[in-house]
Design a protein around this motif. Structure first.
Motif, PDB file in Angstrom:
ATOM      1  N   LEU A 143      22.622  58.943  92.712  1.00 44.22           N
ATOM      2  CA  LEU A 143      21.804  57.856  93.214  1.00 44.22           C
ATOM      3  C   LEU A 143      21.274  56.977  92.078  1.00 44.22           C
ATOM      4  N   ARG A 144      21.645  57.324  90.840  1.00 45.45           N
ATOM      5  CA  ARG A 144      21.186  56.519  89.707  1.00 45.45           C
ATOM      6  C   ARG A 144      21.704  55.089  89.846  1.00 45.45           C
ATOM      7  N   PRO A 145      20.867  54.078  89.574  1.00 50.87           N
ATOM      8  CA  PRO A 145      21.303  52.679  89.679  1.00 50.87           C
ATOM      9  C   PRO A 145      22.475  52.392  88.746  1.00 50.87           C
ATOM     10  N   ASP A 146      23.356  51.503  89.188  1.00 52.00           N
ATOM     11  CA  ASP A 146      24.524  51.134  88.372  1.00 52.00           C
ATOM     12  C   ASP A 146      24.112  50.591  87.010  1.00 52.00           C
ATOM     13  N   GLU A 147      23.007  49.832  86.984  1.00 53.64           N
ATOM     14  CA  GLU A 147      22.582  49.245  85.706  1.00 53.64           C
ATOM     15  C   GLU A 147      22.132  50.328  84.715  1.00 53.64           C
ATOM     16  N   ASP A 148      21.552  51.416  85.217  1.00 55.88           N
ATOM     17  CA  ASP A 148      21.163  52.521  84.337  1.00 55.88           C
ATOM     18  C   ASP A 148      22.392  53.207  83.768  1.00 55.88           C
ATOM     19  N   LEU A 149      23.398  53.393  84.611  1.00 54.90           N
ATOM     20  CA  LEU A 149      24.641  54.015  84.144  1.00 54.90           C
ATOM     21  C   LEU A 149      25.311  53.135  83.092  1.00 54.90           C
ATOM     22  N   ALA A 150      25.346  51.836  83.347  1.00 60.36           N
ATOM     23  CA  ALA A 150      25.975  50.919  82.396  1.00 60.36           C
ATOM     24  C   ALA A 150      25.256  50.957  81.056  1.00 60.36           C
ATOM     25  N   ALA A 151      23.921  50.976  81.100  1.00 60.97           N
ATOM     26  CA  ALA A 151      23.144  51.003  79.857  1.00 60.97           C
ATOM     27  C   ALA A 151      23.400  52.284  79.081  1.00 60.97           C
TER      28      ALA A 151
END
Length: 217
Positions: free
Chosen positions: A144-152
Motif C-alpha cells: 500500500l506504499r505510495p508510488d512516489e515513496d517507492l520511486a524515491a
C-alpha cells in the motif's frame, strides 16, 4: 547498498487480544467475535506466550458434538478428541506457539505462516513476552506504499548508489507498484543488479528494466 528491508515490527499490530491459560471456552469465543480475530495467543505471567488458540481448535467441539467415534478413530485423532472435550485455553491451545521475532523480515514471517499453515503469528521478544501480532494482511501492508515513496527509495538506494556518474540520465517511474527504469548508464554489468535491487524494495510489485549502456563497459 541493499535497500533496508521492512521488519515484522514495522507492520505488526501492537494491540494484542490475548487470554490467560484458565480462560473458559465461551470467553475465548467471545473475545474472537468482539475483536474479529481468528486466533488468540495464550499468555501467562508477565506476558509470556505459552500457546495459541485458533478457530480450528474451538471448532473441534462442534465437529464431535453429535458424532460418536469408534475406538480406532479415537486413537487416530487422540489430540483432536481431547481438545473437543476441553473447555479451558490451556487444554485447547496449540503449544508451543509458532512465533516470530520483531526483527524478522517479512519474507521470513510469510514462510513461517505458510509452512505451519497459520494465518497470524505472535511476535515475541527475546524473553518470550508478547510484543504484537502479525497477520497475513499485515504482511501485505507494504504493497500500500505510495508510488512516489517507492520511486524515491529506488532512486536513492539503487540508482544513486549504482550509477553515481549517470544517475541523472536514469528515469524512475512507478505506477501501481510497478517500477520502470529507463535511460542510459555507463556500466552494462550493473543493469541486472539494478533490476534485482529495485525488486527487493518493500512494496514493489514488479520491475520493468529498460536501461541501456553507452560509453565504457
Amino acid at each position: 547498498m541493499t535497500p533496508q528491508p521492512f521488519t515484522v515490527a514495522d507492520v505488526m499490530t501492537k494491540k494484542v487480544v490475548a487470554v490467560q491459560p484458565a480462560a473458559e471456552f465461551k470467553e475465548i469465543v467471545a473475545a474472537m467475535e468482539r475483536w474479529k480475530v481468528t486466533a488468540v495467543p495464550v499468555v501467562e505471567g508477565e506476558g509470556r506466550v505459552v500457546g495459541v488458540v485458533s478457530e480450528a481448535d474451538l471448532l473441534l467441539k462442534e465437529e464431535f458434538h453429535d458424532h460418536r467415534l469408534g475406538l480406532v478413530e479415537q486413537m487416530r485423532r487422540l489430540e483432536a478428541t481431547a481438545k473437543a472435550g476441553s473447555r479451558r485455553a490451556e487444554d485447547l491451545m496449540t503449544s508451543p506457539a509458532v512465533s516470530v521475532a520483531p526483527e524478522a523480515s517479512l519474507p521470513q514471517a510469510a514462510r513461517l505462516m505458510a509452512s505451519h499453515h497459520v494465518k497470524r503469528l505472535p511476535v515475541v521478544g527475546t524473553n518470550g513476552t508478547i510484543q504484537g501480532i502479525v497477520s497475513r494482511s499485515d504482511l501485505l501492508k507494504v504493497f500500500l506504499r505510495p508510488d512516489e515513496d517507492l520511486a524515491a527509495e529506488v532512486r536513492r538506494d539503487v540508482v544513486e548508489h549504482l550509477f553515481p556518474l549517470s544517475q541523472h540520465q536514469v528515469d524512475v517511474r512507478v505506477a501501481a507498484g510497478v517500477v520502470t527504469l529507463s535511460g542510459e548508464v555507463r556500466d552494462s554489468a550493473l543493469i541486472p543488479l539494478a533490476a534485482r535491487l529495485a525488486r527487493a524494495v518493500e512494496g514493489v510489485v514488479d520491475v520493468q528494466c529498460e536501461l541501456t549502456a553507452h560509453g565504457r563497459t
